[in-house]
Scaffold this motif. Structure first.
Motif, PDB file in Angstrom:
ATOM      1  N   ALA A 209       0.837  -1.267  -0.018  1.00  0.00           N
ATOM      2  CA  ALA A 209      -0.006  -0.018  -0.164  1.00  0.00           C
ATOM      3  C   ALA A 209       0.904   1.213  -0.045  1.00  0.00           C
ATOM      4  CB  ALA A 209      -0.830   0.091   1.240  1.00  0.00           C
ATOM      5  N   ALA A 210       2.114   1.444   0.754  1.00  0.00           N
ATOM      6  CA  ALA A 210       2.848   2.351   0.798  1.00  0.00           C
ATOM      7  C   ALA A 210       3.412   2.756  -0.535  1.00  0.00           C
ATOM      8  CB  ALA A 210       3.881   2.244   1.865  1.00  0.00           C
ATOM      9  N   TYR A 211       3.938   1.574  -1.232  1.00  0.00           N
ATOM     10  CA  TYR A 211       4.364   1.896  -2.693  1.00  0.00           C
ATOM     11  C   TYR A 211       3.464   2.569  -3.547  1.00  0.00           C
ATOM     12  CZ  TYR A 211       6.416   1.016  -7.159  1.00  0.00           C
ATOM     13  OH  TYR A 211       6.866   1.078  -8.363  1.00  0.00           O
ATOM     14  N   ALA A 212       2.131   1.835  -3.442  1.00  0.00           N
ATOM     15  CA  ALA A 212       1.181   2.392  -4.394  1.00  0.00           C
ATOM     16  C   ALA A 212       0.533   3.689  -4.372  1.00  0.00           C
ATOM     17  CB  ALA A 212      -0.148   1.719  -4.152  1.00  0.00           C
ATOM     18  N   MET A 216       2.646   5.227  -7.443  1.00  0.00           N
ATOM     19  CA  MET A 216       1.780   5.100  -8.525  1.00  0.00           C
ATOM     20  C   MET A 216       0.477   5.852  -8.597  1.00  0.00           C
ATOM     21  SD  MET A 216       1.149   0.624  -7.752  1.00  0.00           S
ATOM     22  CE  MET A 216       0.031   0.650  -9.200  1.00  0.00           C
ATOM     23  N   ARG A 217       0.280   6.348 -10.037  1.00  0.00           N
ATOM     24  CA  ARG A 217      -0.638   7.423 -10.029  1.00  0.00           C
ATOM     25  C   ARG A 217      -2.025   6.671 -10.190  1.00  0.00           C
ATOM     26  NH1 ARG A 217       1.917  11.630 -14.629  1.00  0.00           N
ATOM     27  NH2 ARG A 217       3.852  12.287 -13.201  1.00  0.00           N
ATOM     28  N   MET A 218      -2.771   7.315  -9.091  1.00  0.00           N
ATOM     29  CA  MET A 218      -4.306   6.750  -9.160  1.00  0.00           C
ATOM     30  C   MET A 218      -5.400   7.790  -8.830  1.00  0.00           C
ATOM     31  SD  MET A 218      -4.100   4.410  -5.644  1.00  0.00           S
ATOM     32  CE  MET A 218      -2.677   3.719  -6.089  1.00  0.00           C
ATOM     33  N   PRO A 219      -6.593   7.679  -9.172  1.00  0.00           N
ATOM     34  CA  PRO A 219      -7.511   9.020  -8.827  1.00  0.00           C
ATOM     35  C   PRO A 219      -7.859   8.388  -7.510  1.00  0.00           C
ATOM     36  CG  PRO A 219      -8.502   7.030 -10.289  1.00  0.00           C
ATOM     37  CD  PRO A 219      -7.139   6.682 -10.209  1.00  0.00           C
ATOM     38  N   GLY A 220      -7.827   9.724  -6.623  1.00  0.00           N
ATOM     39  CA  GLY A 220      -8.261   9.714  -5.139  1.00  0.00           C
ATOM     40  C   GLY A 220      -6.904   9.218  -4.258  1.00  0.00           C
ATOM     41  N   ARG A 221      -5.840   9.492  -4.574  1.00  0.00           N
ATOM     42  CA  ARG A 221      -4.699   9.062  -3.939  1.00  0.00           C
ATOM     43  C   ARG A 221      -4.648   9.917  -2.821  1.00  0.00           C
ATOM     44  NH1 ARG A 221       1.249   9.020  -6.213  1.00  0.00           N
ATOM     45  NH2 ARG A 221       0.871  10.904  -6.062  1.00  0.00           N
ATOM     46  N   ASN A 222      -4.524  11.030  -2.916  1.00  0.00           N
ATOM     47  CA  ASN A 222      -4.670  12.023  -1.547  1.00  0.00           C
ATOM     48  C   ASN A 222      -5.712  11.872  -0.612  1.00  0.00           C
ATOM     49  OD1 ASN A 222      -2.132  13.131  -2.842  1.00  0.00           O
ATOM     50  ND2 ASN A 222      -3.513  14.754  -3.909  1.00  0.00           N
ATOM     51  N   ILE A 223      -6.869  11.302  -1.089  1.00  0.00           N
ATOM     52  CA  ILE A 223      -8.119  11.137  -0.225  1.00  0.00           C
ATOM     53  C   ILE A 223      -7.557   9.782   0.572  1.00  0.00           C
ATOM     54  CG2 ILE A 223     -10.476  10.364  -0.071  1.00  0.00           C
ATOM     55  CD1 ILE A 223     -10.936  12.455  -2.632  1.00  0.00           C
ATOM     56  N   LEU A 224      -6.983   8.711  -0.012  1.00  0.00           N
ATOM     57  CA  LEU A 224      -6.573   7.674   0.638  1.00  0.00           C
ATOM     58  C   LEU A 224      -5.870   7.693   1.505  1.00  0.00           C
ATOM     59  CD1 LEU A 224      -6.537   5.242  -2.289  1.00  0.00           C
ATOM     60  CD2 LEU A 224      -8.411   5.160  -0.483  1.00  0.00           C
ATOM     61  N   GLU A 304       8.149  -5.607 -10.126  1.00  0.00           N
ATOM     62  CA  GLU A 304       9.475  -5.824  -9.948  1.00  0.00           C
ATOM     63  C   GLU A 304      10.053  -4.647  -9.484  1.00  0.00           C
ATOM     64  OE1 GLU A 304      10.007  -8.405 -14.290  1.00  0.00           O
ATOM     65  OE2 GLU A 304      10.007  -6.035 -14.371  1.00  0.00           O
ATOM     66  N   ILE A 305       9.779  -3.394  -9.725  1.00  0.00           N
ATOM     67  CA  ILE A 305      10.359  -2.387  -9.019  1.00  0.00           C
ATOM     68  C   ILE A 305      10.297  -2.506  -7.389  1.00  0.00           C
ATOM     69  CG2 ILE A 305      10.429   0.185  -8.780  1.00  0.00           C
ATOM     70  CD1 ILE A 305       9.506   0.514 -11.603  1.00  0.00           C
ATOM     71  N   PHE A 306       8.892  -2.579  -6.988  1.00  0.00           N
ATOM     72  CA  PHE A 306       9.094  -2.958  -5.635  1.00  0.00           C
ATOM     73  C   PHE A 306       9.543  -3.974  -5.064  1.00  0.00           C
ATOM     74  CE2 PHE A 306       6.589  -5.124  -2.011  1.00  0.00           C
ATOM     75  CZ  PHE A 306       6.340  -4.180  -1.069  1.00  0.00           C
TER      76      PHE A 306
END
Length: 399
Positions: A209-212, A216-224, A304-306
């Motif tokens: 979760a911390a890596y994502a 990782m760009r996703m909608p609502g990331r700041n809200i999460l 793989e990066i993670f």
């Protein structure tokens, strides 16, 4: 030549200003060092007192504080004289005499009495008048003489109450009581069974979760992220019962019993995830952006990066949270009682130590030894991983 002189004078002036600034800062530096030393002492002193108390005699522990452990103390004691078969007749009276002992040594008597209501009524050398016309005399070195006009009866002897000076006593009796208690080994294994998975599971989930949330760009990331920070302030006690009811309903649906380790693993995972995600995200987001971008240019996937880059670099943060989570789960009593109950099969170490005290805390003197028995494993974990603690907590705080 003139330029060299000017350069030299500038260097001297700079050194003078530096020395002056050091002199000006020195009181503040001393105050800072003194404050840190004071905090360390205040933090360490209770633990030192607990350690000393764990080796003290339980009677002395109940009467005086640990700071008096190296000095003699006064204790109220009671002994019985010899039975009727040890009496002798001296003229018209019958006599019981002997020696008051403390730890098989002659007692240093400060006061005495023959009644439990007045154990310190008389001082050594006084003649205490008894109800049946007899007399009791006790000397300062513990020799007593009890007389009666009628023959003494019974083999239990008569009671003598006295106050004596007792030297400090240390031993391992408290530890023997704790470690020798029935079921303590099983409870130790149960605590490990609960703590190890409840530490590893939230770390594994929180790392993904911390890596994502970091790269990782996703909608609502700041809200999460805001939701995760908000969950940090939710009291455990407030959500404990609803979580238990939800688990029981799900368990009944799939045929899983209520009092199982799975429930407590999930509970500790849920309570530990917000802090785990928060700490790991701060650390992972502080990693150099160039490393992530270079890996993506080379065609590496996020997984793989993670696994090959982020996870090996995040070991300090993982270790720092692992210390916290291990300590919380190992010392937990409330969650273990709710999800595992008090049955002998699943009782953890903290619950077992509570049972040793009895329903009214009658053996409270073993609390000191119990504390050090219970913190032995967390201390070993902390000292094994403490070099990563500060690095893991501070990483990401400064860009």
């Amino acid at each position: 030549m003139s330029q060299q002189l000017q350069t030299s004078s500038k260097l001297e002036a700079s050194e003078a200003r530096f020395s002056l600034s050091r002199l000006r800062r020195s009181p503040l530096t001393l105050l800072l060092h003194f404050s840190v030393l004071l905090i360390v002492i205040l933090w360490t002193l209770p633990t030192a007192g607990l350690l000393i108390s764990s080796f003290r005699d339980k009677d002395q522990l109940a009467l005086s504080g640990w700071w008096t452990s190296l000095t003699a103390s006064e204790q109220n004691l009671m002994v019985r004289t010899g039975g009727a078969d040890t009496q002798i007749q001296d003229g018209d009276v019958f006599v019981l005499k002997g020696q008051l002992l403390v730890d098989n040594k002659a007692a240093q008597v400060r006061a005495f009495g023959f009644s439990s209501g007045e154990p310190t009524k008389f001082i050594p050398g006084d003649i205490a008048k008894m109800k049946n016309g007899g007399e009791l005399t006790v000397t300062a070195d513990g020799k007593y003489r009890m007389t009666s006009l009628e023959p003494f009866k019974g083999n239990r002897g008569k009671r003598i109450f006295f106050t004596a000076v007792v030297p400090p006593k240390f031993g391992l009796d408290n530890y023997h009581t704790v470690l020798g208690a029935e079921g303590i080994g099983r409870s130790f294994i149960n605590s490990l069974t609960v703590t190890i998975p409840a530490t590893i599971i939230p770390i594994l989930i929180a790392a993904y979760a911390a890596y994502a949330l970091s790269w990782m760009r996703m909608p609502g990331r700041n809200i999460l992220i805001a939701v995760v920070v908000g969950l940090l302030v939710v009291p455990l006690q407030m959500s404990l019962i609803p979580l238990l009811r939800l688990y029981n309903d799900i368990g009944a649906l799939f045929g899983v019993g209520a009092k199982t380790y799975v429930g407590i693993w999930l509970a500790h995972t849920g309570f530990g995830l917000p802090l785990a995600i928060y700490l790991l995200r701060n650390y992972i987001s502080s990693l150099p952006k160039e490393i992530i971008e270079s890996a993506k240019v080379d065609g590496a996937t996020d997984f793989e990066i993670f696994m090959k880059i982020v996870l090996p670099l995040s070991y300090p943060a993982l270790a720092s949270f692992g210390i916290f989570q291990f300590l919380w789960v190992w010392n937990d009593l409330l969650v273990a009682t709710v999800f595992l109950g008090t049955g002998e099969e699943h009782m953890v170490l903290t619950a077992r130590l509570r049972e040793l005290l009895g329903s009214r805390g009658g053996n409270w003197e073993i609390l000191t030894a119990s504390a050090f028995v219970s913190i032995a494993v967390p201390l070993a974990v902390f000292f094994a991983l403490q070099r990563y603690l500060v690095r893991g907590l501070l990483s990401g705080s400064v860009k």
